[in-house]
Design an enzyme around this catalytic site. Structure first.
Site, PDB file in Angstrom:
ATOM      1  N   THR A   1       1.320  -1.004   0.099  1.00  8.22           N
ATOM      2  CA  THR A   1      -0.278   0.187   0.494  1.00  8.22           C
ATOM      3  C   THR A   1       0.813   1.475  -0.217  1.00  8.22           C
ATOM      4  O   THR A   1       2.133   1.485   0.170  1.00  8.22           O
ATOM      5  CB  THR A   1      -1.212   0.095   1.006  1.00  8.22           C
ATOM      6  N   ASP A   2       0.426   2.466  -0.212  1.00  6.87           N
ATOM      7  CA  ASP A   2       1.290   3.744  -0.476  1.00  6.87           C
ATOM      8  C   ASP A   2       0.747   4.389   1.137  1.00  6.87           C
ATOM      9  O   ASP A   2      -0.141   3.876   1.969  1.00  6.87           O
ATOM     10  CB  ASP A   2       0.454   4.562  -1.530  1.00  6.87           C
ATOM     11  N   ALA A   3       0.976   6.208   0.984  1.00  3.60           N
ATOM     12  CA  ALA A   3       0.561   6.096   1.940  1.00  3.60           C
ATOM     13  C   ALA A   3      -0.829   6.839   1.980  1.00  3.60           C
ATOM     14  O   ALA A   3      -1.518   6.945   3.518  1.00  3.60           O
ATOM     15  CB  ALA A   3       1.138   7.811   2.093  1.00  3.60           C
TER      16      ALA A   3
ATOM     17  N   ILE B   1      -4.234   2.377   0.292  1.00  2.00           N
ATOM     18  CA  ILE B   1      -4.553   2.176  -1.133  1.00  2.00           C
ATOM     19  C   ILE B   1      -3.491   1.406  -1.433  1.00  2.00           C
ATOM     20  O   ILE B   1      -2.180   1.720  -1.277  1.00  2.00           O
ATOM     21  CB  ILE B   1      -5.489   2.275  -1.950  1.00  2.00           C
TER      22      ILE B   1
END
Length: 146
Positions: free
Chosen positions: A27-29, A32
């Protein structure tokens, strides 16, 4: 020594399906799945797809020619996002088969909802001289049957 559990896929209605769980590292920041990680999920599914056809890809790499598939072209359409702990299903189906190439249609789905669709052209090459070579007849026959 006990064997480790290995993630495997299944065949349904002429398609190969491979399960993927979304981990924190995917996931990203924003929480998602980072867009490039869908490509990794698709690559894992294609690798297992070939393995389920009975092909040991490492054997091809260990020959004098060092034979294997490489991605030539990829089209990807992001429709919705996956998030941490989602269980995804990545499908693979041969859309087109040529002498040295194949087009693989892939979908990444969560609970029946299409998240990402991909169309990936792979080419069978001699990695030693960086040139396309004909897909072995036995492998092509198996791929055509999908």
């Amino acid at each position: 020594m006990t064997e480790l559990a290995v993630q495997e896929g299944t065949w349904k209605n002429g398609k190969f399906y491979f399960p993927v769980r979304v981990y924190y590292e995917d996931t990203d920041a924003g929480g998602i799945v980072y867009y490039a990680n869908y490509l990794k999920f698709a690559e894992r599914a294609r690798t297992e797809f070939v393995r389920m056809l009975g092909v040991n890809q490492r054997n091809g790499l260990e020959t004098d020619e060092q034979l294997g598939f490489v991605v030539r072209h990829c089209e990807i359409d992001y429709k919705s996002s996956a998030v941490l702990d989602d269980v995804l299903e990545v499908s693979c189906a041969i859309k087109q088969l040529g002498g040295a190439s194949a087009v693989v249609s892939q979908e990444i789905v969560r609970n029946g909802q299409l998240l990402v669709s991909l169309e990936v052209k792979v080419v069978y090459v001699s990695l030693k001289n960086k040139r396309p070579v004909r897909i072995p007849a036995e492998l092509a026959k198996k791929m055509q049957g999908c």
